[in-house]
Design a protein around this motif. Structure first.
Motif, PDB file in Angstrom:
ATOM      1  N   TYR A  95       0.575  -8.390  -4.893  1.00 12.69           N
ATOM      2  CA  TYR A  95       0.693  -7.344  -3.870  1.00 12.69           C
ATOM      3  C   TYR A  95       0.772  -5.973  -4.540  1.00 12.69           C
ATOM      4  O   TYR A  95       1.173  -5.857  -5.706  1.00 12.69           O
ATOM      5  CB  TYR A  95       1.957  -7.588  -3.038  1.00 12.69           C
ATOM      6  N   VAL A 133      -3.539  -7.719  -0.424  1.00 14.13           N
ATOM      7  CA  VAL A 133      -2.485  -8.689  -0.714  1.00 14.13           C
ATOM      8  C   VAL A 133      -3.163 -10.050  -0.779  1.00 14.13           C
ATOM      9  O   VAL A 133      -3.957 -10.389   0.103  1.00 14.13           O
ATOM     10  CB  VAL A 133      -1.397  -8.707   0.372  1.00 14.13           C
ATOM     11  N   SER A 189       1.495  -7.420   5.464  1.00 11.04           N
ATOM     12  CA  SER A 189       0.205  -8.106   5.418  1.00 11.04           C
ATOM     13  C   SER A 189      -0.382  -8.228   6.820  1.00 11.04           C
ATOM     14  O   SER A 189       0.332  -8.462   7.795  1.00 11.04           O
ATOM     15  CB  SER A 189       0.371  -9.510   4.817  1.00 11.04           C
TER      16      SER A 189
END
Length: 548
Positions: free
Chosen positions: A149, A237, A341
């Motif tokens: 991430y 991500v 996300s």
């Protein structure tokens, strides 16, 4: 390069230098010193999983014997240059260092984006599925996930190792066992990635483009480290699922280990070599091949072989993981990542067997906005002669090498093992957002990080002759640009400008011949084939619970 590598190389160079310098004062003591340092350095390396130092150990022990002989003999020094003995020692030194050369401790290429890359591991357990893939009947399905991430800061945080400490003894050795040498990849525990463990999440981030990934059969979640880091450095991500029992041995964050199931290796070899399967790959005509596809698909039911069990299991793994993440049912340690996300418009990606499941997922899960299959043969019937509803990128390794590895002759008609997948046969090759590509010279195992960690002549034999910068950077550029276009709605001329730097190695696949064959068939023949495939898709849906 490991510290022991440096010490071994310097000690051998020191010994050779001292041997060639006959007038050197205290020459015999200097020889003994460098030889002893070399022995200790080799032992140090071998204690830290640098098994490639074994040959150097034999050489340096020999050097110790030579140095002791010179010291004890104590004869007047010879003059002149020691051509013969110097040449012999140089050859011995080359032998001792050869394994260290073949298996380097290489760096993961630096990501090309602006964001710092963070990484964390966590576990998700499916309590509704017990005794999956041969574990105890009351044991729930346990899955390891690794997430990369965009991070805010890396100050004071160490870069993660390619294999974490306990993974060296389990995950790495599991892969090595497949090649008959458990320690084969243990030295990769020395490799530092570009990802920072448990780094803080990027401040202010939200609704980031999100990709779910599945590894290849018997492999591991981090087998595409370079790809993951590059995607994340550009703002993605990426969550990688390790499908325990069908992966190499899995080490969970709490230290528990689920070992790989070695029985599937032999079973997969049998299940993928049936007469029908071979016909689907290498039939001389499209008629032979489509009948092979139908026959081999019918043989899969009721998924009672160990290899065949994996087909529905991986499909359900991915749906379970996506649902848990979307609903925020995750450990506190990753809640902040999950919250930034985007779970409604996701990218789905996988390699090999993990690539196969991507097609099936994108056929039925409306949260899939774009899919990438990295060299995965399609084992899911939902995709056969059926139109993929979302943009899709299929990247093949060198097709001639693929057929050679399968022990079958290339097909008389067609090009790939997935010729009949992902598109309606009357429109195959006409869909603007569907791409089929081939990386020339690449072996299947080369479609991962492995080309970074092996040099010629072994590199060509095991991962292919494609240059490392092509097979690593080429995949990185193509996949990121594909997702940029279809997850982020960026205008980037994909794939024209992305293919240009790699035009000598990466080519697009044209299946016009297959479409023309299909259109030339009699109407009743086409209808019969379509009905057979429709029945098979319906049965697969029932077996896998797709309509549940």
């Amino acid at each position: 390069m490991a510290g022991s590598d440096i010490a071994i190389i310097l000690s051998i160079i020191g010994f050779l230098g001292a041997w060639l310098m006959r007038p050197l004062s205290f020459r015999s003591c200097v020889l003994l010193l460098f030889a002893c340092v070399g022995v200790l350095s080799c032992v140090w390396g071998m204690m830290e999983d640098r098994w490639q130092a074994k040959d150097a150990l034999f050489v340096t022990v020999g050097f110790v014997c030579v140095a002791l002989f010179v010291l004890i003999r104590n004869k007047p020094r010879k003059t002149g240059f020691p051509f013969v003995s110097g040449s012999v020692f140089l050859i011995c030194s080359s032998f001792g260092l050869y394994q260290l050369y073949l298996f380097p401790i290489s760096s993961i290429p630096k990501p090309t984006g602006d964001y710092i890359v963070g990484v964390r591991d966590f576990e998700l357990d499916d309590t509704s599925r017990l005794g999956v893939l041969g574990v105890d009947s009351n044991e729930e399905r346990r899955l390891l996930l690794r997430v990369w991430y965009p991070a805010q800061d890396k100050a004071g945080i160490k870069r993660a190792r390619y294999f974490r400490t306990k993974e060296v003894d389990h995950t790495a050795k599991g892969i090595g066992t497949l090649f008959g040498k458990p320690e084969l990849l243990t030295h990769l525990g020395h490799v530092r990635t570009n990802s920072y463990e448990n780094a803080p999440v990027l401040e202010g981030a939200s609704d980031l483009p999100t990709i779910l990934y599945s590894h290849g059969y018997l492999m591991y979640a981090g087998q595409h480290e370079a790809l993951m880091e590059n995607l994340v450095s550009h703002g993605y991500v990426v969550y990688a699922i390790q499908h325990s029992r069908d992966s190499s041995s899995t080490v969970f964050p709490d230290g528990d280990v689920v070992e790989m199931d070695m029985s599937i290796f032999e079973d997969a070899s049998v299940q993928t070599k049936t007469e029908e399967m071979i016909a689907s790959l290498s039939g001389n005509t499209f008629d032979e091949r489509i009948q092979g596809v139908i026959g081999s698909s019918a043989q899969m039911f009721p998924y009672d072989g160990r290899f065949l069990q994996s087909i529905p299991v991986w499909f359900k793994d991915r749906l379970f993981v996506h649902n848990q993440l979307a609903e925020g049912k995750v450990p506190e340690s990753v809640r902040d990542i999950v919250q930034i996300s985007n779970w409604e418009k996701t990218g789905q990606m996988g390699m090999s067997f993990g690539g196969s499941v991507i097609g099936a997922i994108c056929m039925v899960d409306k949260r899939c906005a774009a899919g990438v299959n990295i060299d995965g043969r399609d084992f899911h019937i939902q995709t056969i002669a059926n139109e993929m509803p979302v943009p899709f990128l299929m990247i093949h390794s060198d097709l001639q090498k693929f057929y050679a590895s399968e022990g079958v002759t290339p097909p008389g008609k067609g090009k790939t093992e997935n010729d009949f997948s992902y598109e309606r046969l009357d429109k195959i090759g006409l869909k603007d957002d569907f791409y089929r590509m081939e990386i020339q010279g690449a072996h299947h195992m080369g479609m991962s990080d492995l080309p970074l960690f092996i040099r010629d002549p072994l590199k060509t034999e095991f991962v292919g002759e494609t240059p490392v910068e092509v097979i690593i950077r080429g995949q990185n550029d193509l996949i990121r640009s594909f997702f940029d276009k279809y997850l982020r709605d960026m205008s980037n001329d994909f794939p024209v400008s992305q293919l240009e730097p790699y035009k000598d190695w990466i080519t697009e696949i044209d299946l016009t011949e297959l479409r023309e064959w299909w259109l030339a068939l009699e109407s009743d023949v086409r209808i019969d084939i379509e009905n057979q495939l429709k029945d098979l898709r319906a049965r697969e849906a029932r077996e896998m619970g797709i309509n549940d």
